[in-house]
Design an enzyme around this catalytic site. Sequence first.
Site, short mmCIF file in Angstrom:
data_model
loop_
_atom_site.label_atom_id
_atom_site.label_comp_id
_atom_site.label_asym_id
_atom_site.label_seq_id
_atom_site.Cartn_x
_atom_site.Cartn_y
_atom_site.Cartn_z
CG ASP A 8 -47.63 -13.37 -4.16
OD1 ASP A 8 -48.77 -12.99 -4.45
OD2 ASP A 8 -47.17 -14.48 -4.51
CB ALA B 126 -46.86 -16.54 -1.47
#
Length: 345
Positions: free
Chosen positions: A237, A52
Amino acid sequence: MPIADQIRPIRWQNDALELLDQRQLPAQEHYLRLQEVEAVAAAIRDMVVRGAPAIGITAAFGMALAARAIAGTADWRESLNRSAEVLKRARPTAVNLAWAVQQQLHNAGLCDDVTTASEALLRWAQELLAQDIRDNQRMGALGAEVLPPEGGILTHCNTGSLATGGYGTALGVIRAGIAAGRNWRIYADETRPWLQGARLTAWELQKDGIPFSLNVDGAAAHLMARGEIQAVIVGADRIAANGDTANKIGTYALAVLAHYHDIPFFVAAPVSTVDFAMPHGNGIVIEERPAEEVRQCGGRELTPAGVAVRNPAFDVTPAALIAAIITEKGVVRPPFLEGLAALGG
Ligand SMILES: CSC[C@H]1O[C@H](OP(=O)(O)O)[C@H](O)[C@@H]1O
């Protein structure tokens, strides 16, 4: 200083973005050189770079490349907006990608011309990269104080230098704890189908000289039942405002197992991974990736031809299963809504 936390999967060099091609690891350490925003979006989509924070930083550089390519046209703002959409479509689940692109559009909005914007966007991307490393080191130090002082620590996927600007989130906590002398035994899930654990986390921990063992994802329950695991720590994420957390597929199962075995389950992520506009996890878009990633391994077909596949790349762990969310600004314990909002909502 450990070697792997010096790895920079993303670097700006000689007027181009260079990405360590994580699809080739651990066999080859090969950088791709990119100068077009479409190539950056493809690199994110094809997981040349993944993780991420890392894809957020990469997209920030992608916007800087887009601005550099526009120089001179009257409708430069519309062109930059189109590039923003190209990047945001690359992968839907990690909030860092869309957040970084939106920040760059805001930065461009403060500029009168595309040349000024081009310089400003590159500066911001470079600062985001540097700040991410500083934040990870802070997060690591905070997290090392939260996890049990000794015992088995299990982690999932890759959350190290390869998933960030450098150092790592959950793996950064592991690095910091080991450096501080914690008596930890590290367990790394292989993390099918993309094998981020077997290929990337193993590569990082071996480079750092941190002893660990690799296990198939299905072994986690057995290891917990045998009393070998004292804590689980994973990355994220997208974290909803209430603490529900989207992370690599298999994370939710680990959280349920940890709950059953009364093992604390921790999430480590920068505050930029919290989506304050998302009230809870069932609204998070879960990326479905190509069937080939499941049917093949190392380029070899594993299944009979034409086997139907489901390949969700992430799942959502309910906040109720999470003991604490470790960020660079502090450690948040339930109820997450207030604690996360206090950090930056
Ligand atoms: C430091 S967060 C990394 C995060 O990203 C991974 O997903 P992917 O490899 O598909 O980008 C995984 O969810 C990790 O926890």
